[in-house]
Design an enzyme around this catalytic site. Structure first.
Site, PDB file in Angstrom:
ATOM      1  N   ASP A 203      -2.548  47.497  12.341  1.00 11.18           N
ATOM      2  CA  ASP A 203      -3.022  48.333  13.438  1.00 11.18           C
ATOM      3  C   ASP A 203      -2.527  47.746  14.756  1.00 11.18           C
ATOM      4  OD1 ASP A 203      -5.197  50.560  14.152  1.00 11.18           O
ATOM      5  OD2 ASP A 203      -5.388  48.916  15.589  1.00 11.18           O
ATOM      6  N   ILE A 204      -1.955  48.614  15.623  1.00  5.15           N
ATOM      7  CA  ILE A 204      -1.449  48.138  16.923  1.00  5.15           C
ATOM      8  C   ILE A 204      -2.633  47.793  17.824  1.00  5.15           C
ATOM      9  CG2 ILE A 204      -0.118  48.781  18.967  1.00  5.15           C
ATOM     10  CD1 ILE A 204       1.495  50.666  17.186  1.00  5.15           C
ATOM     11  N   GLU A 246      -2.200  54.878  14.955  1.00  7.97           N
ATOM     12  CA  GLU A 246      -1.438  53.644  15.126  1.00  7.97           C
ATOM     13  C   GLU A 246      -1.575  52.712  13.932  1.00  7.97           C
ATOM     14  OE1 GLU A 246      -5.407  52.876  17.294  1.00  7.97           O
ATOM     15  OE2 GLU A 246      -4.151  54.558  16.691  1.00  7.97           O
TER      16      GLU A 246
END
Length: 326
Positions: A203-204, A246
């Site tokens: 996950d960003i 994301e």
């Protein structure tokens, strides 16, 4: 004249040396509708057109005098009504003391000509049929080639459609649907071979801030760049996909907990050290390794729980589910 010769199944004419008719059989008279008086002592040419007279003079007389016989000379003779009747004439000189005659046999050619015309017509029809068959075969071959081409195009289109249906449009990675299918395949393979595999969720970090600060277009560019990093640095057997938003997922076949953590840490470090349009970017990673008690839902839940722990502990880090105290 002998009775058998008089009614023989062919015409018979006996000519003098000068070409006058000395005798004629009844078969010829009946065919041509003449009487004996009509023909006796008449020159043979009286039965001929100008063209046939030329043939008779230029061929028959020279050859009969030179060779004593003529074989199968084609002539047309006029009957009593003036109609032209085709004949095949063969002649031979007969000499007895001072008597010299030319005996001529005349075979009517009307039926033969009709047969030949029928044969020629049949031949043309056969040739036409063969030509049409060849044309039809050529057309069928062309249609066959076109069908093969269309089939190849259809296969290619189906391949493209399958690819599109399993590919994330923005990043070019596989999509969630494809990931789910491959996850189920890995689970089935595990229960068959006990080959381990691990699941990573990436996950960003602070992606909402990227969108809010730089705009969604920049956010899309960030997602595309992360996808390229995953493609470039994942192993050939790994399955990378965009899970949603994301979040990205990696299926790592044949990896246990420590190996999967090493792979994930390597990817986290590459992301952190890369140049980004936003200046800097990091990801948090959660990992779970499949066990016999797992299902597709539980391994996803555990990987997500490990991701949450990475976020909770400051982000830009990797957490395996086994590292979380129970």
């Amino acid at each position: 004249m002998d009775e058998r010769l008089n009614h023989a199944p062919c015409g018979y004419i006996s000519l003098t040396h000068e070409g006058t008719i000395a005798d004629v059989n009844q078969t010829f008279l009946d065919k041509m509708k003449y009487t004996r008086a009509d023909l006796l002592d008449k020159h043979m040419e009286s039965l001929m057109s100008t063209a046939n007279k030329l043939i008779f003079h230029s061929y028959f007389f020279p050859f009969i005098n030179l060779n004593g016989h003529v074989d199968e000379l084609f002539l047309s003779l006029k009957d009593a009504s003036g109609q032209s009747v085709p004949y095949l004439l063969s002649g031979k000189i007969f000499q007895n003391d001072s008597l010299e005659l030319t005996d001529c046999i005349l075979l009517p050619m009307g039926k033969r000509i009709e047969y030949e015309q029928e044969l020629r017509s049949a031949k043309k029809q056969i040739e036409q049929a063969y030509w049409e068959k060849d044309q039809a075969l050529a057309k069928l071959e062309q249609i066959h080639r076109e069908i093969e081409q269309k089939q190849a195009e259809l296969i290619q289109m189906n391949t493209i459609l399958v690819e599109l249906s399993t590919t994330d449009k923005l990043t070019g990675l596989k999509n969630r649907r494809y990931f789910q299918e491959k996850l189920e395949e890995q689970i089935a393979l595990f229960h068959k071979t006990l080959q381990p595999f691990s699941l990573c969720i990436l996950d960003i970090d602070h992606f909402k801030k990227v969108n809010d600060t730089y705009g969604h277009q920049t956010g899309d560019q960030v997602l595309e760049q992360l996808a390229r990093i995953l493609k470039a640095h994942a192993r050939s057997e790994d399955i990378a996909a965009r899970y949603g938003g994301e979040e990205f997922v990696l299926i790592l076949p044949g990896t246990d907990g420590p190996e999967s953590r090493s792979i994930a840490e390597h990817l986290r470090q590459i992301v952190a050290e890369s140049s980004w349009i936003t200046g800097s970017l990091t990801v948090s990673v959660g990992i779970a390794t499949y066990t016999a008690e797992e299902t597709d839902a539980t391994i996803l839940k555990k990987a997500d729980q490990a991701l949450y722990t990475s976020k909770l502990n400051g982000r830009n880090r990797v957490t395996h589910i086994v590292e979380i105290p129970e």
